[in-house]
Design a protein around this motif. Structure first.
Motif, PDB file in Angstrom:
ATOM      1  N   PRO A  53       0.794  -1.233   0.000  1.00 53.73           N
ATOM      2  CA  PRO A  53       0.000   0.000   0.000  1.00 53.73           C
ATOM      3  C   PRO A  53       0.822   1.277   0.000  1.00 53.73           C
ATOM      4  O   PRO A  53       0.296   2.353  -0.288  1.00 53.73           O
ATOM      5  CB  PRO A  53      -0.831  -0.118   1.291  1.00 53.73           C
ATOM      6  N   TRP A  54       2.101   1.140   0.292  1.00 49.75           N
ATOM      7  CA  TRP A  54       2.979   2.309   0.379  1.00 49.75           C
ATOM      8  C   TRP A  54       3.655   2.652  -0.951  1.00 49.75           C
ATOM      9  O   TRP A  54       4.308   3.690  -1.044  1.00 49.75           O
ATOM     10  CB  TRP A  54       4.046   2.079   1.454  1.00 49.75           C
ATOM     11  N   VAL A  55       3.514   1.824  -1.966  1.00 47.18           N
ATOM     12  CA  VAL A  55       4.118   2.173  -3.255  1.00 47.18           C
ATOM     13  C   VAL A  55       3.177   3.104  -4.014  1.00 47.18           C
ATOM     14  O   VAL A  55       1.963   2.892  -4.070  1.00 47.18           O
ATOM     15  CB  VAL A  55       4.462   0.917  -4.092  1.00 47.18           C
ATOM     16  N   VAL A  56       3.731   4.172  -4.580  1.00 41.79           N
ATOM     17  CA  VAL A  56       2.943   5.162  -5.306  1.00 41.79           C
ATOM     18  C   VAL A  56       3.626   5.452  -6.639  1.00 41.79           C
ATOM     19  O   VAL A  56       4.781   5.070  -6.858  1.00 41.79           O
ATOM     20  CB  VAL A  56       2.809   6.478  -4.505  1.00 41.79           C
ATOM     21  N   HIS A  57       2.895   6.104  -7.528  1.00 44.45           N
ATOM     22  CA  HIS A  57       3.566   6.581  -8.736  1.00 44.45           C
ATOM     23  C   HIS A  57       3.352   8.074  -8.912  1.00 44.45           C
ATOM     24  O   HIS A  57       2.384   8.645  -8.417  1.00 44.45           O
ATOM     25  CB  HIS A  57       3.180   5.783  -9.985  1.00 44.45           C
ATOM     26  N   LEU A  58       4.307   8.695  -9.579  1.00 42.88           N
ATOM     27  CA  LEU A  58       4.281  10.130  -9.825  1.00 42.88           C
ATOM     28  C   LEU A  58       3.805  10.381 -11.241  1.00 42.88           C
ATOM     29  O   LEU A  58       4.189   9.666 -12.176  1.00 42.88           O
ATOM     30  CB  LEU A  58       5.673  10.749  -9.644  1.00 42.88           C
ATOM     31  N   THR A  59       2.976  11.401 -11.398  1.00 39.84           N
ATOM     32  CA  THR A  59       2.500  11.778 -12.730  1.00 39.84           C
ATOM     33  C   THR A  59       2.654  13.278 -12.917  1.00 39.84           C
ATOM     34  O   THR A  59       2.835  14.032 -11.959  1.00 39.84           O
ATOM     35  CB  THR A  59       1.017  11.412 -12.948  1.00 39.84           C
ATOM     36  N   ALA A  96      -1.811   7.119  -5.252  1.00 43.54           N
ATOM     37  CA  ALA A  96      -1.695   6.008  -4.301  1.00 43.54           C
ATOM     38  C   ALA A  96      -2.891   5.083  -4.446  1.00 43.54           C
ATOM     39  O   ALA A  96      -4.006   5.511  -4.753  1.00 43.54           O
ATOM     40  CB  ALA A  96      -1.620   6.549  -2.876  1.00 43.54           C
ATOM     41  N   GLY A  97      -2.662   3.787  -4.229  1.00 49.18           N
ATOM     42  CA  GLY A  97      -3.751   2.819  -4.250  1.00 49.18           C
ATOM     43  C   GLY A  97      -4.323   2.536  -5.618  1.00 49.18           C
ATOM     44  O   GLY A  97      -5.478   2.121  -5.733  1.00 49.18           O
ATOM     45  N   ARG A  98      -3.519   2.667  -6.647  1.00 50.52           N
ATOM     46  CA  ARG A  98      -3.990   2.444  -8.024  1.00 50.52           C
ATOM     47  C   ARG A  98      -3.054   1.478  -8.735  1.00 50.52           C
ATOM     48  O   ARG A  98      -1.957   1.849  -9.150  1.00 50.52           O
ATOM     49  CB  ARG A  98      -4.087   3.763  -8.783  1.00 50.52           C
ATOM     50  N   ASP A  99      -3.479   0.232  -8.906  1.00 45.68           N
ATOM     51  CA  ASP A  99      -2.664  -0.758  -9.621  1.00 45.68           C
ATOM     52  C   ASP A  99      -2.631  -0.483 -11.122  1.00 45.68           C
ATOM     53  O   ASP A  99      -1.586  -0.605 -11.766  1.00 45.68           O
ATOM     54  CB  ASP A  99      -3.226  -2.168  -9.416  1.00 45.68           C
ATOM     55  N   ASP A 100      -3.787  -0.182 -11.663  1.00 47.28           N
ATOM     56  CA  ASP A 100      -3.991   0.011 -13.096  1.00 47.28           C
ATOM     57  C   ASP A 100      -3.980   1.507 -13.398  1.00 47.28           C
ATOM     58  O   ASP A 100      -4.857   2.247 -12.931  1.00 47.28           O
ATOM     59  CB  ASP A 100      -5.335  -0.609 -13.494  1.00 47.28           C
ATOM     60  N   LYS A 101      -3.019   1.946 -14.178  1.00 43.87           N
ATOM     61  CA  LYS A 101      -2.902   3.377 -14.471  1.00 43.87           C
ATOM     62  C   LYS A 101      -4.094   3.919 -15.245  1.00 43.87           C
ATOM     63  O   LYS A 101      -4.323   5.125 -15.256  1.00 43.87           O
ATOM     64  CB  LYS A 101      -1.603   3.654 -15.239  1.00 43.87           C
TER      65      LYS A 101
END
Length: 265
Positions: A53-59, A96-101
């Protein structure tokens, strides 16, 4: 760093729109289109933010994913300095909390402040950055490794890598969150792989001698996690998953004091 160009995601402004450009081993590759559903990263497989749950992506502000990060406080994300250096907070979003972009799951937070290590340099390392968010996120956080966590850096320690980056060197990015396990290498092995570039004081390597499993373009800033702690930040490497060329990560324990100061501010 001609021989080992960083897994760089630079934001380039053009007519008010930001475009991410990834560089690796002298080859430039634009990010994947949303239709890319390749199920495997370099040697990895599909995983979920429910497990991590702590992995996130930047956009970018327009939703273009360009780097990864780790939620270490409810409103603080650790990522790579080369992902954020020169950027304004208004240009970056944290998802955060998004597996599918392609989905709308999870939370999209704005960034109010960007801290880049004051001694960051593309040649000298210190490739860490802290983002302050406009809200507290409900997701679980991952603690930072400290100087007392030497066992987590022992050669052979299994560590988890995560990201939405490219699935092969020069390839296209994944639509879904992918993960893999790689062993931490010895500093001497990494120094022999990168005799002029590797700095053991602030960096650590992970990967199999045979290659085949690695982070790649677009994974920059994401976690290298072991023992329930963030031990590394995806930084650079020569190509992706090449034999004898492990991934290089900012050594979190070496930057613990500087990072902690930012987390408490």
């Amino acid at each position: 760093m001609a021989e080992t160009l960083r897994r760089l995601a630079a934001l380039v402004g053009a007519l008010g729109a930001a475009v991410a450009v990834f560089l690796s081993s002298g080859v430039s590759a634009m990010a994947a289109q949303p239709s890319d559903v390749t199920p495997f990263i370099v040697g990895g497989s599909r995983v979920s933010t429910s497990t991590y749950p702590w992995v996130v992506h930047l956009t970018t502000a327009s939703g273009f994913q360009f780097c990864g990060g780790t939620l270490v406080r409810p409103n603080k994300v650790v990522t790579a300095a080369h992902c954020t250096a020169g950027d304004s907070p208004s240009a970056v979003r944290v998802v955060a909390g998004r597996d599918d972009k392609q989905s709308t799951a999870g939370v999209v937070a704005k960034v109010t402040r960007i801290w880049v290590h004051p001694r960051y340099d593309v040649e000298a390392g210190n490739d860490v950055s802290v983002l302050t968010l406009d809200r507290n996120l409900p997701n679980a956080t991952l603690p930072l490794a400290s100087g007392s966590d030497t066992a987590l850096y022992a050669p052979g320690t299994n560590a988890t890598i995560l990201g939405w980056g490219t699935t092969r060197e020069g390839g296209s990015a994944s639509r879904y969150l992918l993960g893999a396990t790689v062993p931490v290498t010895s500093d001497s092995y990494c120094a022999s792989a990168y005799p002029r570039e590797f700095a053991a004081r602030g960096e650590v390597c992970a990967g199999y001698e045979r290659g085949g499993t690695d982070t790649c373009q677009g994974d920059s800033g994401g976690p290298l996690a072991a023992g329930g702690k963030l031990i590394g930040v995806t930084s650079w490497g020569q190509g992706c998953a090449r034999a004898g060329k492990p991934g290089v990560y900012a050594r979190v324990s070496a930057h613990h004091a500087a990072l902690s100061e930012q987390l408490d501010s």
